[in-house]
Design a protein around this motif. Structure first.
Motif, short mmCIF file in Angstrom:
data_model
loop_
_atom_site.label_atom_id
_atom_site.label_comp_id
_atom_site.label_asym_id
_atom_site.label_seq_id
_atom_site.Cartn_x
_atom_site.Cartn_y
_atom_site.Cartn_z
N MET A 22 1.02 -1.31 0.02
CA MET A 22 -0.11 -0.01 0.08
C MET A 22 0.90 1.19 0.06
N GLN A 23 0.60 1.99 -0.89
CA GLN A 23 1.45 3.45 -0.83
C GLN A 23 0.49 4.57 -0.66
N PHE A 24 0.80 5.64 -0.02
CA PHE A 24 0.38 6.94 -0.12
C PHE A 24 0.66 8.01 -0.97
N SER A 25 -0.02 8.80 -1.33
CA SER A 25 0.29 9.98 -2.10
C SER A 25 -0.40 11.17 -1.53
N VAL A 41 -2.86 0.40 -4.08
CA VAL A 41 -2.58 -0.89 -3.48
C VAL A 41 -2.00 -1.82 -4.55
N ALA A 42 -1.49 -2.98 -4.27
CA ALA A 42 -1.10 -4.00 -5.17
C ALA A 42 -1.60 -5.54 -4.49
N SER A 99 -1.98 0.22 7.19
CA SER A 99 -0.58 1.11 7.38
C SER A 99 -1.01 2.20 8.00
N THR A 100 0.29 2.94 8.62
CA THR A 100 -0.11 4.28 9.40
C THR A 100 0.28 5.51 8.65
N PHE A 101 -0.61 6.32 8.54
CA PHE A 101 -0.06 7.65 7.94
C PHE A 101 -0.37 8.83 8.80
#
Length: 193
Positions: A22-25, A41-42, A99-101
């Motif tokens: 999971m990636q954040f932008s 997400v993948a 995940s934590t942002f």
């Protein structure tokens, strides 16, 4: 004739779905609230025909959306936020990742002193004031002025005032709003020269 019998054992197994990243932008990129967090997400499956048909995203345990595609979430409070995305496939399999942002607080604009210039139009004294304001974590968006306690419609970054007969000073105030909606007001009394 010869007769041959063979036995083939076939064991059906459920496909395995997993979420691998999971990636954040964030926008703004510095993560300052309010912040829109784009999610990417993948997923992968052991079955070549398995497809994701639904995503459920939650922030701090509360569902943010249930949709056919991954969408951004909006965070309005600073601090750590647990973001979970669950993927559901056309076979009913599920995979999720948390995940934590960390959203950072917005700092309001800072203002100090006006840059003042004095002049004359004929025999009339005029003063021009420009605030020295900065927004260290964003952009200045809006200026609202008042002169001697009376608001006016000026929305520019400069305020001019023409002194009337017998006036020796003017009190000018500006309220500056940043791109997150935080406002700072600065006021200064300027003496006629």
């Amino acid at each position: 004739g010869t007769e041959v019998t063979s036995t083939i054992n076939i064991e059906a197994v459920n496909s395995t779905l997993s979420m691998t990243k999971m990636q954040f932008s964030p926008s703004p990129q510095n993560g300052r609230v309010p912040v829109t967090v784009g999610l990417k997400v993948a997923t992968q499956s052991t079955h070549q025909k398995e497809r994701i048909v639904r995503y459920i995203a939650s922030v701090n345990g509360e569902i943010a959306y249930d949709a056919k595609s991954v969408k951004p979430v909006i965070l309005t409070e600073p601090g750590d936020h647990e973001i979970t995305v669950k993927a559901i496939s056309n076979y009913g399999s599920e995979a999720s990742l948390t995940s934590t942002f960390t959203a950072t607080p917005n700092n309001p604009p800072q203002c100090s002193l006006f840059k003042v210039s004095h002049g004359k139009t004929g025999s009339v004294s005029v003063v021009r004031a420009v605030p020295t304001c900065r927004d260290y974590d964003g952009k200045l968006k809006k200026f609202q002025w008042s002169v001697n306690g009376v608001p006016n419609s000026n929305s520019l970054q400069v305020q001019s005032y023409t002194f009337g007969p017998g006036e020796t000073s003017v009190t000018i105030a500006v309220s500056v709003t940043d791109d997150s909606g935080a406002t700072t007001t600065y006021e200064e009394t300027i003496n006629k020269q």
